[in-house]
Design a protein around this motif. Structure first.
Motif, PDB file in Angstrom:
ATOM      1  N   ASP A 121      37.622  72.175  34.516  1.00 20.22           N
ATOM      2  CA  ASP A 121      36.169  72.324  34.387  1.00 20.22           C
ATOM      3  C   ASP A 121      35.415  70.994  34.407  1.00 20.22           C
ATOM      4  O   ASP A 121      34.192  70.991  34.569  1.00 20.22           O
ATOM      5  N   ASP A 172      42.169  75.392  33.319  1.00 18.49           N
ATOM      6  CA  ASP A 172      40.774  75.496  33.734  1.00 18.49           C
ATOM      7  C   ASP A 172      40.317  74.060  33.970  1.00 18.49           C
ATOM      8  O   ASP A 172      40.190  73.271  33.022  1.00 18.49           O
ATOM      9  N   HIS A 178      30.322  76.919  36.662  1.00 15.08           N
ATOM     10  CA  HIS A 178      30.923  77.365  35.401  1.00 15.08           C
ATOM     11  C   HIS A 178      29.894  78.208  34.636  1.00 15.08           C
ATOM     12  O   HIS A 178      29.716  78.080  33.429  1.00 15.08           O
TER      13      HIS A 178
HETATM   14 ZN   LIG Z   1      36.318  77.026  32.171  1.00 16.19          ZN
END
Ligand SMILES: [Zn+2]
Length: 290
Positions: free
Chosen positions: A31, A29, A110
């Motif tokens: 992010d 992920d 997100h």
């Molecule tokens: Zn995430």
């Protein structure tokens, strides 16, 4: 044909290519700082500078180590990338795609808000898909809810938009097809769990919302090896590793992850992207979907 989702039952007679006993997906992920920004927003606070700065460690430093390690082991991975990260760190996301990895949807900001509407989620997907397509030239086929949050309407919405899989659930160790009104959808779920997530072991902050975890690399890799061995012994299972370049991308952790990758290779695991596994599962289950 349906099978109980109880975590104790093997998948519906799935066997993996090459007779492998387990399919491993190495997922990231990506992010950056939005991991903590969205978490704080959902708790009604804002993040401090150290959380922001640590989020940037992913795109600034950790990602390169992750990509180099994947190259070393010839592993193709799936990166779940929020739309805003594509906008802000475009060269890094282009590099992920250039090196042969899959890009998949992970919200725009997100967003980890509960109770959003179908219209809101549709708008988030449209925006994020367009950004990912601007890099790859093709529609993403995978989705992971930020903080694993999805909504009652999400599976059907994903199937309608041409997605092949979702990876947000934690309810079993094998891939299954989502259902809507008693009918199977052509959407595979690839569940994972916090025990296979580096965040569980490596996120440490004094800022709100507080998280204080700092395990040794040996403990973490030991847990992952044990879980992998147990699932491989049962057979026909999946192991979805969930990593974040900002956490796993530290020098010594990448070294430990390399040891784990070597272990997976030595045990003959089938290692593939989420898209490859989803396509394989859909092919195996096409009779049930007809
Ligand atoms: Zn995430």
């Amino acid at each position: 044909m349906n099978h109980p989702i109880d975590g104790k039952t093997n998948g519906p007679s799935l066997t993996w290519p090459g007779g492998a006993r387990i399919a491993v997906m190495v997922t990231f992920d990506f992010d950056a700082q939005y991991l903590r920004i969205s978490r704080a927003a959902s708790k009604g606070c804002t993040i401090g500078f150290t959380d922001f700065s640590r989020g940037q460690y992913g795109p600034h430093e950790g990602l390169t180590r992750c990509l180099d390690l994947l190259d070393t082991f010839s592993i193709r991975s799936t990166f779940f990338v929020p739309g805003i990260v594509v906008e802000e760190y475009r060269p890094q996301v282009e590099e992920i795609a250039r090196r042969g990895h899959e890009l998949a949807c992970h919200g725009y900001l997100h967003e980890s808000k509960r109770g959003i509407s179908l219209e809101e989620e549709t708008a988030i997907l449209e925006k994020s898909e367009a950004l990912l397509m601007s890099i790859t030239g093709k529609r993403p086929v995978g989705h992971r809810g930020p903080e694993s949050i999805i909504h009652p309407f999400t599976p059907k919405l994903l199937a309608e938009r041409g997605y092949l899989y979702s990876s947000s659930m934690k309810d079993c160790d094998w891939p299954y097809l989502w259902q809507q009104d008693g009918k199977l959808l052509p959407l595979v779920e690839l569940p994972t769990d916090v025990m296979m997530d580096d965040f569980t072991y490596f996120y440490f902050t004094f800022s709100d919302p507080a998280v204080r975890a700092m395990y040794t690399n040996r403990e973490v890799i030991g847990n992952w090896k044990d879980e992998f061995d147990a699932l491989a012994q049962e057979g026909n299972k999946i192991f979805v590793l969930k990593l974040h370049p900002q956490m796993i991308g530290r020098g010594s952790r990448i070294k430990a992850l390399g040891e784990f990758f070597g272990y997976l290779r030595s045990r003959g695991a089938y290692i593939a992207t989420c898209e490859e596994v989803a396509r394989y599962v859909l092919e195996q289950r096409k009779g049930d979907l007809a």
